[in-house]
Design a protein around this motif. Structure first.
Motif, PDB file in Angstrom:
ATOM      1  N   GLY A   1      -6.465  -1.719  -1.196  1.00 18.11           N
ATOM      2  CA  GLY A   1      -5.911  -3.120  -1.559  1.00 18.11           C
ATOM      3  C   GLY A   1      -4.483  -2.528  -2.029  1.00 18.11           C
ATOM      4  O   GLY A   1      -3.723  -3.302  -3.068  1.00 18.11           O
TER       5      GLY A   1
ATOM      6  N   ARG B   1      -4.205  -4.801  -5.654  1.00 16.16           N
ATOM      7  CA  ARG B   1      -5.301  -5.459  -5.804  1.00 16.16           C
ATOM      8  C   ARG B   1      -5.384  -5.960  -7.384  1.00 16.16           C
ATOM      9  O   ARG B   1      -6.266  -6.703  -7.513  1.00 16.16           O
ATOM     10  N   GLU B   2      -6.354  -4.140  -7.570  1.00 16.44           N
ATOM     11  CA  GLU B   2      -6.618  -4.035  -9.215  1.00 16.44           C
ATOM     12  C   GLU B   2      -5.651  -4.391 -10.566  1.00 16.44           C
ATOM     13  O   GLU B   2      -6.779  -5.084 -11.675  1.00 16.44           O
TER      14      GLU B   2
ATOM     15  N   THR C   1      -8.738  -4.936 -19.180  1.00 14.47           N
ATOM     16  CA  THR C   1     -10.292  -4.068 -19.737  1.00 14.47           C
ATOM     17  C   THR C   1     -10.622  -3.014 -19.964  1.00 14.47           C
ATOM     18  O   THR C   1      -9.380  -1.796 -20.561  1.00 14.47           O
TER      19      THR C   1
ATOM     20  N   TRP D   1      -6.028   3.392 -10.745  1.00 15.91           N
ATOM     21  CA  TRP D   1      -5.714   2.555 -10.290  1.00 15.91           C
ATOM     22  C   TRP D   1      -6.137   2.465  -8.906  1.00 15.91           C
ATOM     23  O   TRP D   1      -5.717   2.608  -7.415  1.00 15.91           O
TER      24      TRP D   1
ATOM     25  N   GLY E   1      -8.110   1.027  -7.305  1.00 14.30           N
ATOM     26  CA  GLY E   1      -8.037  -0.664  -6.253  1.00 14.30           C
ATOM     27  C   GLY E   1      -6.494  -1.063  -5.931  1.00 14.30           C
ATOM     28  O   GLY E   1      -6.158  -2.146  -5.383  1.00 14.30           O
TER      29      GLY E   1
ATOM     30  N   ASN F   1      -5.796  -8.389 -10.173  1.00 16.81           N
ATOM     31  CA  ASN F   1      -7.014  -8.507 -11.190  1.00 16.81           C
ATOM     32  C   ASN F   1      -6.827  -8.631 -12.811  1.00 16.81           C
ATOM     33  O   ASN F   1      -7.249  -9.314 -13.611  1.00 16.81           O
TER      34      ASN F   1
END
Length: 555
Positions: free
Chosen positions: A284, A469-470, A495, A464, A466, A473
């Motif tokens: 990611g 890429r996270e 989130t 983080w 991810g 999202n």
């Protein structure tokens, strides 16, 4: 001129003005005068072309206003000459003289239908006439075509100007029928200003000099709106271009941290060198984007960039994908297939997750890279290839080599230069710029969307796992949760996992006092929409104290 005067005198009716007798010609000086006033003899066609250009340049409303006021000025000037010439005569005599003068000037013929040129209380000024052989109708139809509205603008202005000058009252004429718009004749009515009803205000606007100012402002507003529309379309075009350019230069990799600057520096150094590149970084972090940047800044940029995830395919399928096969070489091979090495000829092949390949496949790949030749499945003779190989892994490749999972000789061939992409948790300075970039890229309107201070704090505190890429999202989710009227992303849009799992991994009880104070200040600042005066009041501290504390919060 003498014979012209003689002919004109024979045709002019008794008691009507004789324009020719009143004209003074000075051909040696290029001057013509009427009753001491300088005059011009102009071609009607020239005035028709001027009308056409005014309409095309300024629009019909503005052109109509200018031409109407031009006619008013001509009529008013003639009226003042007549006042001086016929001193002691009644208004009716002067106006009849003006009618005859205007006809002789060549604009057209006037036939009064009904009139009252006196100013009696019970019978105010009134004039109604038909207009024949109008030069304006002729020129408008010739240069512009049939109209939806009357076009005898100069004539209407002239009648208003001459009657105003002679009577000393504001008289305005309005044309309601016109041959240019398909009527049988041109018809006009003249009345004092106070006798026109409100439904005539639209026509009376053409007599006001401020009309052009209004039109200019209207056009300016229209231009501003059109420019805004163009800018919106440009933004959409730029977004589309950016999507195409994602396989573009490395400046599209967002970041200003030292780790990313090091990556930029190395890309600059090696992009145009014909050397293989090995990219290492967590899942990611943007390894493929980095590979694309290397390709697109190299001399191979005009050729193909081909990518494959080596860990996503079993060994047999991976071999056929990379090297290709001959028809009939195995069941289902009903035609020849080019491998990805061939597809990337002259360009770049990106082997993602190279560490997931088997030792037996690594031998075949090593031979292809060393010899710069591939052998298709089912084919005895090799094919030469000219390809740059960029490979990547999210594992510590040295550990895999030590454990015998990855061949050291293959690694040496792949690792012409290594690019280390740092994880996002080590690039705190890049988090907010990246989040802002994703907002601008994926928002579905042109609204300016910002991130609240508290939300920024959560983004910065998160670990983080991810990586980029996270983060992408998270920001796409936040945009989806925004109400139509919202333009700020708050902590509530993030989130729950992000808000619960902090990189500090400490409970609220174990959080340092300064950190708790910082969070409380940011939460209060968000509550009052960034208003520092109200925030300071709510916190029971002086505004200067709040300013000082905010300066120490790293946002």
């Amino acid at each position: 001129i003498g014979s012209w005067r003689s002919y004109w005198s024979r045709t002019v009716k008794k008691n009507e003005p004789n324009l020719i007798e009143s004209l003074e010609f000075y051909p040696e000086n290029g001057i013509v005068k009427f009753k001491g006033q300088r005059m011009l003899i102009l071609a009607a066609d020239a005035l028709g072309l001027l009308r056409k250009e005014l309409i095309e340049t300024l629009g019909e409303n503005t052109a109509r206003g200018i031409i109407t006021r031009f006619g008013f000025a001509c009529g008013y000037n003639d009226g003042m000459i007549i006042n001086d010439f016929l001193k002691g005569s009644s208004s009716e005599e002067k106006l009849k003289y003006a009618k005859g003068l205007h006809v002789q000037e060549g604009s057209g013929n006037i036939f009064f239908l009904n009139y009252n040129f006196t100013f009696d209380y019970n019978k105010p000024f009134y004039a109604e006439y038909h207009y024949a052989d109008s030069y304006e109708v002729e020129q408008h139809l010739l240069h512009i075509g049939k109209s939806n509205d009357p076009v005898c603008w100069t004539m209407i202005g002239y009648a208003s100007g001459v009657c105003t000058a002679i009577t000393g009252e504001k008289i305005y004429f309005i044309e309601d029928e016109c041959i240019a718009k398909g009527d049988s004749f041109c018809h006009a009515i003249g009345k004092p200003l106070n006798k026109w009803h409100k439904n005539a205000e639209l026509y009376l606007e053409y007599y006001k000099t401020k009309n052009i100012d209004k039109e200019i402002k209207r056009l300016e507003r229209k231009l501003i709106l059109k420019n805004e529309e163009i800018q919106k379309k440009k933004k959409k075009i730029e977004k589309l271009k950016e999507m195409v350019r994602e396989k573009g230069n490395y400046r599209n990799i967002i970041g200003n941290s030292e780790g990313i600057k090091d990556v930029f520096y190395l890309i600059d150094k090696i992009a145009n060198k014909d050397i293989n590149v090995f990219i290492e970084g967590e899942s990611g972090v943007g390894k493929e984007l980095t590979a694309i940047a290397v390709h697109n800044n190299s001399f191979r940029a005009k050729k193909n960039f081909v990518a494959i995830n080596c860990g996503a395919l079993p060994e047999t399928l991976l071999e056929s994908e990379l090297f290709g096969y001959k028809k009939g070489s195995f069941t289902g091979a009903d035609k020849d297939k080019k491998g990805l090495f061939e597809e990337a000829e002259g360009g770049t092949i990106f082997l993602d997750e190279i560490s997931e390949t088997s030792p037996s496949f690594q031998i075949k790949l090593l031979r292809a890279i060393e010899e710069r030749k591939i052998r298709k499945i089912g084919m005895s003779s090799p094919i030469k290839i000219d390809v740059r190989v960029i490979s990547a892994t999210n594992s510590k490749i040295e550990d895999l080599i030590d454990r015998g999972i990855f061949r050291k000789d293959l690694y040496y061939r792949l690792n012409g230069i290594k690019l280390l992409i740092p994880p996002l948790r080590n690039r705190k300075v890049d988090i907010i710029p990246l989040a802002t970039y994703f907002i601008e890229k994926y928002k579905d309107n042109d609204k300016q969307i910002s991130i609240s201070s508290e939300a920024k704090s959560f983004l910065l505190d998160y670990s983080w796992p991810g990586n980029v890429r996270e983060l992408l999202n998270v920001m796409q989710r936040a945009l989806a949760l925004l109400d139509v009227d919202d333009n700020i992303i708050y902590a509530e849009h993030l989130t729950d996992e992000l808000k619960e799992k902090k990189s500090f991994l400490v409970s609220e009880e174990d959080t340092p006092l300064a950190k708790l104070e910082e969070r409380h200040i940011l939460k209060t600042l968000d509550k009052y929409k960034g208003n520092k005066i109200n925030t300071a009041k709510a916190l029971c501290i002086a505004p200067s104290t709040l300013w000082r504390k905010l300066k120490n919060i790293p946002l």
